[in-house]
Design an enzyme around this catalytic site. Structure first.
Site, mmCIF file in Angstrom:
data_model
loop_
_atom_site.group_PDB
_atom_site.id
_atom_site.type_symbol
_atom_site.label_atom_id
_atom_site.label_comp_id
_atom_site.label_asym_id
_atom_site.label_seq_id
_atom_site.Cartn_x
_atom_site.Cartn_y
_atom_site.Cartn_z
ATOM 1 N N THR A 44 68.575 17.703 20.143
ATOM 2 C CA THR A 44 68.627 16.998 18.858
ATOM 3 C C THR A 44 68.495 17.980 17.690
ATOM 4 O OG1 THR A 44 67.666 15.035 19.866
ATOM 5 C CG2 THR A 44 67.491 15.204 17.482
ATOM 6 N N HIS A 47 71.704 19.743 17.141
ATOM 7 C CA HIS A 47 72.671 18.920 16.390
ATOM 8 C C HIS A 47 72.384 19.024 14.884
ATOM 9 C CE1 HIS A 47 74.701 16.945 19.715
ATOM 10 N NE2 HIS A 47 73.536 16.646 20.266
ATOM 11 N N ARG A 205 72.254 28.458 34.165
ATOM 12 C CA ARG A 205 71.568 27.187 34.419
ATOM 13 C C ARG A 205 71.444 26.913 35.914
ATOM 14 N NH1 ARG A 205 74.283 23.232 29.902
ATOM 15 N NH2 ARG A 205 72.771 23.651 28.255
ATOM 16 N N GLY A 270 73.411 11.470 30.641
ATOM 17 C CA GLY A 270 74.077 12.366 29.687
ATOM 18 C C GLY A 270 74.910 11.549 28.717
HETATM 19 ZN ZN LIG Z 1 63.823 15.940 22.215
#
Ligand SMILES: [Zn+2]
Ligand SMILES: [Zn+2]
Length: 376
Positions: A44, A47, A205, A270
């Site tokens: 977040t 973003h 990852r 997702g």
């Molecule tokens: Zn978070």
């Protein structure tokens, strides 16, 4: 106590972030002021840094960002009853209304009036954050250090998505190994999954996936064949019992439905950035699938499970922490995260990692730099 503090701020409707000195936040009568010891960076926040469509529609600068943290309560409002100065706390980042249908029927995680820390009100990438008493979550300092306590909030997403299924003895595939996918791998292992498969297009990852306990990993970019075929072949031609789709990529959602066995279960967690086509007849109905679409955490049910998994040591989150830095380094952190080269990054607001300094007189601020070396 000084009047100002350092904070990571979104000042303009444009990409980037600014680290600046601002007044210590005001506190309402039903709120508490927390000295932040560790905060963690989430997608977040990325973003908001990038200033994409979601951010430009939601964020109203100026705003202090950040919603995952652990710290010590240094002041409480006059109406606060259950939290005291000195308490070592984290917080549910979703401040819900308490009065709507969802809130009143035990589904506060779907409250349409939710206000999120660091999104709709000033957040925790700062020396101090003020939060309502009702979102405070008390931690035990003897059992969970700040760099792990801050991860309870995002880890809770993984707990909610993963423990929606009976996992013992089941084959489980995790598609997408960002932080939540990595958490899911640890949770599936702790829950006695028979085997855990992990797929991602990023080898860094996948190495973390292995560390978190994945039995087999797969990179469709490098290993050619598609993820669904891999899942089916690895499970006697039938496919896996449970697929957790954590990436939001259309190709991965497609693989989830093709790679799950008939009568299996798929959880979609997702978030796709654009609408995704699904052949409902072939991929769901004729396979007799159970499909869950989940978001968030149950408030506060998930928090109790989360605490148990972490305090008991059943899941160790340390491998997911890539590094710890001071607030000033936030720009670099965002670049690293955007490049997919980090798991979770911990911000240490009250200390300079490079030049440790003590803030005299502030209760609860831990000025030591132990924990910097994360691979101990
Ligand atoms: Zn978070
Ligand atoms: Zn509500």
């Amino acid at each position: 106590m000084s009047e100002t503090m350092m904070a990571v701020r979104k000042l303009e409707k444009a990409p980037g972030l600014t680290v600046e000195e601002v007044p210590i936040p005001e506190m309402g009568v039903d709120e508490v002021l927390v000295a932040v010891e560790a905060a963690s960076v989430c997608g977040t926040d990325l973003h908001i840094w990038k200033w994409d469509d979601w951010a430009s529609n939601r964020i109203r600068p100026p705003l202090t960002i950040g919603h995952e943290f652990a710290g010590t309560v240094v002041d409480v409002g006059s109406a606060v009853r259950h939290v005291s100065i000195g308490d070592y706390v984290s917080a549910e980042s979703h401040v819900t209304c308490g009065m709507c249908f969802q809130c009143r029927t035990g589904q506060a995680h779907m409250c349409p009036m939710t206000r999120i820390l660091g999104v709709d009100r000033d957040g925790c990438f700062a020396d101090y954050v003020s939060i309502p008493e009702k979102v405070v979550w008390r931690n035990d300092r003897n059992k969970i250090p700040p760099e792990i306590a801050t991860l309870q909030e995002p880890f809770g997403n993984g707990v909610f998505a993963t423990l929606a299924h009976e996992l013992a003895g089941q084959s489980v595939a995790v598609l997408g190994c960002g932080p939540t996918g990595l958490f899911s791998i640890g949770i599936a292992n702790a829950s006695g999954a028979g085997s855990v498969y992990a797929a991602d297009i990023n080898d860094y990852r996948l190495s973390l996936a292995t560390t978190m306990g994945a039995d087999r990993v797969y990179n469709p970019l490098r290993q050619g064949d598609d993820v669904a075929t891999w899942m089916i072949e690895a499970n006697e031609g039938y496919g896996v019992d449970i697929v957790l789709e954590m990436s939001g990529a259309a190709s991965s959602i497609d693989a989830a439905f093709r790679g799950v066995r008939n009568g299996g279960r798929v959880t979609l967690f997702g978030i796709p950035s654009t609408p995704v086509r699904i052949d409902v007849a072939e991929s769901m109905i004729f396979k007799n699938l159970t499909v869950l679409a989940l978001n968030g955490r149950r408030i506060f049910d998930t928090w109790y499970k989360t605490r148990w998994l972490l305090e008991s040591g059943r899941v160790d989150l340390r491998p997911v922490i890539t590094k710890e830095v001071s607030l000033k380094e936030v720009e670099e952190v965002m670049k690293t995260l955007a490049a997919g080269q980090a798991g979770k990054v911990i911000l240490r607001p009250s200390i300079e990692i490079s030049q440790p300094e003590t803030r005299n007189g502030l209760p609860g601020v831990n000025a030591n730099v132990e924990g910097q070396d994360l691979h101990r």
